[in-house]
Design a protein around this motif. Sequence first.
Motif: not given
Length: 203
Positions: A39, A62, A67, A89-90, A109-110, A181, A183
Amino acid sequence: MQSEHRKPVPNEFMPDDYFARLNPSTIFNNDQPLEIDLGCGDGSFLIAMAQQFPERNFLGVERLLGRVKKVCRKAERENLDNCKVLRLESKYVIEWLFPENSIDRLHLLCPDPWPKARHHKNRLVQQDFLEALYKALKPGGEFCFKTDHPEYFEWVEEEMNTFQKFEQLEWPEDAFFYPKTDFQLQWEAEGKVVERARFQKPE
Ligand SMILES: C[S@@+](CC[C@H](N)C(=O)[O-])C[C@H]1O[C@@H](n2cnc3c(N)ncnc32)[C@H](O)[C@@H]1O
């Protein structure tokens, strides 16, 4: 999982076969250590890491095409051979694409915290994900997690305790190069606290 029907942009990684385990050395055509940012969002962390550590490879994952293209453009502009992005998809990536003992460090992360109780099932960190991650990490490999969401942080600690196979490592502020990051910067500007935790698959 649907495969892509378009040509990859520069610095984008598209597997030849989305339904088979990939050979990680085909991503960058070398065997440098591999770090994955699940992500990766606007890619600022990914790009900064790739610039700082040319002797390691960085793959962003991602799902949003816009993005992906933006991060790929940045990586191309900066001439980063060690930075690519995979649009997928992660969970699928960790569970089905990477073979055992293939990832050196994974960053989450976030991520979306899915705060409502009825949405908790969508949280990435759950036992089946941890099992897949444990397999995919190399012995000694690390999992780095950050969130601004205190309840998701507790959730992750509980999931890790239940899973048992990882060891928690110290992670003092500024212990090593680890840029914030996009975010994290946004949340901190709003006065929120971003918590972090670091785990290791034993050697
Ligand atoms: C809250 S943002 C965080 C972005 C970045 N890690 C940061 O800290 O700035 C979450 C990112 O993960 C992506 N994402 C969410 N769920 C995903 C999934 N299941 N697979 C791949 N990407 C996902 C979103 O599109 C978004 O870019």
